[in-house]
Design a protein around this motif. Structure first.
Motif, PDB file in Angstrom:
ATOM      1  N   THR A   1       0.843  -1.190   0.000  1.00 48.34           N
ATOM      2  CA  THR A   1       0.000   0.000   0.000  1.00 48.34           C
ATOM      3  C   THR A   1       0.879   1.241   0.000  1.00 48.34           C
ATOM      4  OG1 THR A   1      -1.567  -1.226   1.375  1.00 48.34           O
ATOM      5  CG2 THR A   1      -1.940   1.132   1.122  1.00 48.34           C
ATOM      6  N   GLN A   2       0.577   2.172  -0.919  1.00 47.93           N
ATOM      7  CA  GLN A   2       1.377   3.394  -1.068  1.00 47.93           C
ATOM      8  C   GLN A   2       0.465   4.608  -1.130  1.00 47.93           C
ATOM      9  OE1 GLN A   2       4.282   4.440  -0.643  1.00 47.93           O
ATOM     10  NE2 GLN A   2       5.405   5.043  -2.468  1.00 47.93           N
ATOM     11  N   ASN A   3       0.407   5.485  -0.125  1.00 44.29           N
ATOM     12  CA  ASN A   3       1.144   5.322   1.106  1.00 44.29           C
ATOM     13  C   ASN A   3       0.430   4.354   2.032  1.00 44.29           C
ATOM     14  OD1 ASN A   3      -0.082   8.318   0.872  1.00 44.29           O
ATOM     15  ND2 ASN A   3      -0.670   7.444   2.850  1.00 44.29           N
ATOM     16  N   THR A   4       1.143   3.903   3.066  1.00 42.24           N
ATOM     17  CA  THR A   4       0.634   2.812   3.885  1.00 42.24           C
ATOM     18  C   THR A   4      -0.483   3.279   4.803  1.00 42.24           C
ATOM     19  OG1 THR A   4       2.065   3.136   5.815  1.00 42.24           O
ATOM     20  CG2 THR A   4       2.994   1.912   3.933  1.00 42.24           C
TER      21      THR A   4
ATOM     22  N   HIS B   1       1.020  -6.220  -6.561  1.00 46.26           N
ATOM     23  CA  HIS B   1      -0.128  -5.322  -6.612  1.00 46.26           C
ATOM     24  C   HIS B   1       0.124  -4.158  -5.674  1.00 46.26           C
ATOM     25  CE1 HIS B   1      -3.956  -4.074  -4.527  1.00 46.26           C
ATOM     26  NE2 HIS B   1      -4.295  -3.821  -5.783  1.00 46.26           N
ATOM     27  N   LEU B   2      -0.247  -2.958  -6.099  1.00 44.86           N
ATOM     28  CA  LEU B   2      -0.109  -1.778  -5.251  1.00 44.86           C
ATOM     29  C   LEU B   2      -1.479  -1.163  -5.018  1.00 44.86           C
ATOM     30  CD1 LEU B   2       2.672   0.885  -5.321  1.00 44.86           C
ATOM     31  CD2 LEU B   2       0.294   1.620  -5.190  1.00 44.86           C
ATOM     32  N   ASP B   3      -1.869  -1.101  -3.741  1.00 49.64           N
ATOM     33  CA  ASP B   3      -3.099  -0.423  -3.352  1.00 49.64           C
ATOM     34  C   ASP B   3      -2.776   1.067  -3.269  1.00 49.64           C
ATOM     35  OD1 ASP B   3      -5.277   0.718  -2.119  1.00 49.64           O
ATOM     36  OD2 ASP B   3      -5.451  -0.792  -0.541  1.00 49.64           O
ATOM     37  N   GLY B   4      -3.264   1.828  -4.254  1.00 54.29           N
ATOM     38  CA  GLY B   4      -2.949   3.243  -4.344  1.00 54.29           C
ATOM     39  C   GLY B   4      -4.120   4.129  -3.989  1.00 54.29           C
ATOM     40  N   ALA B   5      -4.828   3.791  -2.914  1.00 53.84           N
ATOM     41  CA  ALA B   5      -5.953   4.637  -2.496  1.00 53.84           C
ATOM     42  C   ALA B   5      -5.501   6.071  -2.270  1.00 53.84           C
ATOM     43  CB  ALA B   5      -6.593   4.078  -1.222  1.00 53.84           C
TER      44      ALA B   5
ATOM     45  N   LEU C   1      -2.154  -1.821 -10.359  1.00 59.03           N
ATOM     46  CA  LEU C   1      -2.349  -0.719  -9.422  1.00 59.03           C
ATOM     47  C   LEU C   1      -3.832  -0.495  -9.192  1.00 59.03           C
ATOM     48  CD1 LEU C   1      -1.654   2.112  -8.055  1.00 59.03           C
ATOM     49  CD2 LEU C   1      -1.609   3.021 -10.385  1.00 59.03           C
ATOM     50  N   SER C   2      -4.219  -0.327  -7.918  1.00 57.92           N
ATOM     51  CA  SER C   2      -5.550   0.192  -7.598  1.00 57.92           C
ATOM     52  C   SER C   2      -5.397   1.695  -7.429  1.00 57.92           C
ATOM     53  CB  SER C   2      -6.093  -0.436  -6.309  1.00 57.92           C
ATOM     54  OG  SER C   2      -6.299  -1.817  -6.458  1.00 57.92           O
TER      55      SER C   2
END
Length: 359
Positions: free
Chosen positions: A156-159, A185-189, A214-215
């Motif tokens: 996750t970015q940022n965590t 996979h990167l959770d980019g909320a 990427l999300s």
């Protein structure tokens, strides 16, 4: 017969628009530029389910940020983006390695497991960030039929703890995961906040360093609703369109999701919003550091401040400003800033904190 386009004015405001809190950046309203974009997209007919002009143009906008192979699949929300992404990257017997604090593990109601059919292999982390060494605590047993097979590393970015991976840290994770035959996979909320903090383009810590999917988050950065699964490596997924529909994330009037993301990304609105939210978090942290008895728990690198203070003080302060406990037993709280947080909001909160601590 009445004109169906006639605007009625029956709706009334049910809240005080001057009230702001520090509970979450998704408490904020919508940025005026996004509202204007929605009005621009309204009127007339456009083809449903993503064959509209706005979704087509969004692909070109995504290419400008993530390269010519990137393909965006707009969805309703972040949980949907994560579940669809992870389903498309795994087999039925697959598992996902993630931080114990990851949103997919803590805050998505079991959706990756119950809807996606995935096993989450979690790792405790001191700062919300995985490392190759931490990944190896769960990266084993690929040939063991008694163990779910690790196939994806999700970061996750940022965590969730407000910390930010450097591009080199993500590159090391991607190289390590790919070396084991896993995908990333990167959770980019809050990807915009991370890019603003690092002062680099989003591609610098995504496709350039090896992230596969990427999300992309819009809601926490000024949109009404709407995120997107952005496929950076086409070989990392399969049946994305079908999985999006199966997961109830295919919008009929998709132009109204796509135009919001276009409004954020075609210019610099995404970055302006993120920089402002981050700056307000820094202002908040600076103010909090002057208050005796309050401890800041993690580096303030994006738009979140995590702090520890007496439980009874937090309860009194919550009656004046909305925010959440992070770990109520320990007295830990989280304060979030948004694109519309004002300096006056921060200063008033710090003053209230000082008053409650002095009682």
């Amino acid at each position: 017969m009445a004109d169906p386009t006639t605007v009625r004015t029956d709706a009334r405001r049910h809240h005080d628009p001057q009230v702001r809190g520090f509970a979450s950046d998704n408490y904020a309203g919508t940025h005026p530029e996004i509202l204007a974009a929605l009005a621009l997209a309204n009127g007339g007919h456009q083809i449903a389910y993503g064959e509209d002009e706005y979704t087509e143009h969004l692909q070109r906008v995504m290419h400008s940020h993530f390269g010519p192979t990137a393909e965006a699949f707009p969805v309703f929300n972040g949980t949907g983006a994560n579940v669809v992404s992870l389903q498309a990257m795994t087999d039925r017997w697959g598992a996902v390695i993630c931080a114990e604090s990851a949103h997919i593990n803590v805050d998505e109601g079991g959706a990756p497991e119950r809807v996606g059919g995935l096993k989450l292999l979690t790792v405790p982390t001191p700062d919300g960030k995985l490392t190759p060494e931490l990944i190896d605590r769960q990266a084993y047993g690929w040939d063991d039929e008694h163990r779910a097979m690790p196939q994806v590393v999700s970061i996750t970015q940022n965590t969730e703890l407000g910390t930010v991976y450097t591009p080199d840290e993500i590159r090391a994770i991607c190289d390590h995961a790919h070396g084991h035959g896993m995908k990333v996979h990167l959770d980019g909320a809050r990807i915009a906040n991370a890019a603003a903090s690092l002062d680099v383009p989003m591609r610098t810590f995504t496709n350039t360093v090896g992230v596969d999917v990427l999300s992309f988050g819009g809601t926490k950065n000024g949109a009404i609703f709407g995120e997107a699964v952005v496929v950076l490596n086409p070989d990392a997924v399969r049946a994305m369109k079908h999985l999006r529909k199966l997961s109830m994330q295919l919008a009929s009037k998709m132009r109204f999701v796509s135009v919001q993301l276009e409004a954020l990304l075609a210019g610099d609105l995404w970055l302006r919003n993120a920089r402002h939210a981050n700056a307000m978090a820094q202002r908040l942290a600076e103010g909090v550091r002057t208050v005796d008895g309050v401890e800041i728990l993690h580096p303030v690198q994006a738009n979140a401040v995590f702090a520890r203070l007496p439980h009874e003080v937090s309860e009194r302060l919550q009656k004046r400003f909305r925010f959440y406990f992070w770990d109520e037993a320990a007295g830990d709280v989280r304060w979030m800033c948004a694109f519309d947080t004002r300096e006056d909001d921060v200063d008033a909160f710090v003053l209230a904190l000082k008053e409650e601590m002095a009682r």
